[in-house]
Enzyme design. Structure first.
Site, PDB file in Angstrom:
ATOM      1  CD  GLU A 149      -2.482  -1.365   2.695  1.00 29.25           C
ATOM      2  OE1 GLU A 149      -2.856  -0.306   3.243  1.00 29.25           O
ATOM      3  OE2 GLU A 149      -2.705  -2.492   3.175  1.00 29.25           O
ATOM      4  CD  GLU A 179      -9.123   2.064   5.090  1.00 29.33           C
ATOM      5  OE1 GLU A 179      -9.214   1.461   6.168  1.00 29.33           O
ATOM      6  OE2 GLU A 179      -8.256   1.822   4.217  1.00 29.33           O
TER       7      GLU A 179
END
Length: 444
Positions: free
Chosen positions: A248, A359
């Site tokens: 990520e 997110e």
């Protein structure tokens, strides 16, 4: 998705108050006084008596069900914190003070935390591989867009800039064990996960060997210290069970991790669904940094403004066909470093899903949805200059070539709170707008 505060401490006395910050309890302060055992016992008894009259706050400065004050436990906690700081803060040959309060340590590249790993001990960073075919290399490498570099100072060649971790950084974590790590969560996008809300575009069904995108950077409002807002790419493989592998990278606002509300460049990895492996940035042995211009975890500047200038960053993650490691490029061609392939199980071969998007953590304060913003804090339909975007989405295929997406799916867990709208054109290729304000009339 790492912090800062003191020069090299290996040779610093354990009770040096300059190295322990200023959030100390009475018990921890005792170590700075040269006292006899009799006086020590008297002082400890007095502190215990006083704690029954006046509440004594814990070192973590957070609500707790524990009202008793235990000096030995506090001292033991400080010892563990000191030991952990000594482990992750490596000796610096040069130190840079950032305008935002960060301290950037210039550490010899082969002394960075990655080389604490048994499989890397005694080694040095690898030379960079060739970029994927179809990647347009920049004519020159531009300066990094980070606040610490605006001072005009840079780390010398042969070193890497590392944002120094402080005692206060660790004390902000929900627990000592969870410092620098994500809380385990369900990642599959067909359903929402408890407390974590997403607006993402993703591709699946093929073998992927990397991904590329440009993301505009904002400074969204985060309503609670233990919430965050981020925008990132995920390179994923595994079954979404205990064997989930992810790589990520992106930007995030995380008051718990960094102690402020600046958007910061971050990386993350896990090979067991966020259980025991992986961490943010360089907070454990894993990611190998190879560049002296980018500090992972440092603040990004400038940022985008509503109806004003838009500032975006480009991210490229790809698998080196020769050695199998996963490399990361940031901005205009700056190679940041790589995740060694041995860190992973499924990602030793290839990825089965690539995700792009936002997110947030929704802790539902007072039973209501959080007001933490995603992206710019505005919905996708408001478009350019108002909403956040990802543009020029691509993946790396089996022969190390960048190719456009053919089957992008966009999905928002809670579209009344944060939404997403995708599209394609000749300038931006595959793109989408996403984000939102959180709590509003349609999202109570």
């Amino acid at each position: 998705m790492v912090p800062a505060s003191f020069l090299w401490r290996k040779n610093t006395p354990h009770c040096d108050p300059s190295t322990l910050g200023h959030r100390l309890s009475m018990a921890s302060a005792l170590c700075f006084i040269n006292i006899t055992p009799t006086i020590l016992i008297f002082v400890l008894l007095f502190s215990l008596l006083a704690s029954t009259i006046t509440p004594v706050h814990s070192l973590q400065q957070r609500p707790t069900n524990q009202t008793d004050f235990h000096p030995q436990q506090e001292l033991n906690k400080l010892k563990m914190i000191r030991a952990h700081l000594d482990k992750i803060n490596k000796p610096a040959i040069h130190t840079i003070q950032s305008p935002d309060g960060d301290i950037i340590d210039c550490v010899l590249s082969h002394h960075q935390p990655a080389f604490d790993h048994p499989k890397l001990q005694g080694q040095k960073p690898l030379d960079p591989p060739e970029r994927p075919q179809g990647h347009k290399p920049p004519r020159t490498e531009t300066e990094s867009f980070q606040l610490w570099s605006t001072s005009g100072e840079n780390c010398p060649e042969g070193t890497v800039p590392i944002r120094r971790t402080t005692e206060e950084d660790i004390l902000r974590a929900t627990s000592f064990q969870m410092f620098g790590r994500k809380v385990r969560k369900w990642v599959r996008r067909e359903t929402s996960s408890d407390g974590h809300e997403h607006a993402v575009g993703y591709v699946t069904g093929e073998h992927y060997f990397g991904a590329k995108a440009s993301i505009n950077v904002w400074a969204p409002r985060v309503a609670d210290q233990y919430e965050f807002s981020l925008s990132q790419m995920w390179v994923i493989s595994g079954s979404f069970g205990d064997d989930l592998n992810t790589i990520e990278a992106g930007w995030q606002v995380s008051p718990e991790l960094y102690g402020d509300n600046y958007p910061r460049f971050f990386t993350y990895w896990t090979s067991d669904a966020y259980q025991a492996t992986g961490c943010y940035n360089l907070l454990c042995s894993g990611f190998v940094q190879t560049n002296n211009k980018i500090a992972i975890g440092a603040a990004i500047s400038p940022t985008s403004s509503f109806e004003g200038g838009q500032f975006d960053i480009s991210l490229l993650v790809w698998k080196d066909p020769k050695h199998g490691n996963w490399w990361l490029e940031f901005g205009s061609g700056v190679l940041v470093g790589y995740w060694p392939s041995f860190l992973f199980t499924h990602l030793q071969d290839h990825a089965t899903m690539v995700q792009f998007g936002g997110e947030v953590v929704n802790s539902s304060p007072s039973g209501l949805h959080t007001t933490t913003e995603m992206g710019s804090g505005h919905f996708a339909g408001e478009g350019f200059g108002k909403a956040s975007y990802f543009r020029n989405l691509q993946v790396v295929d089996w022969d190390n070539s960048l190719v456009p997406l053919s089957n992008l799916v966009v999905l928002a867990d809670h579209p009344n709170c944060y939404d997403i709208e995708g599209g394609i054109n000749t300038v931006w290729g595959n793109y989408f707008y996403y984000g939102g304000p959180g709590r509003n009339d349609r999202c109570p």
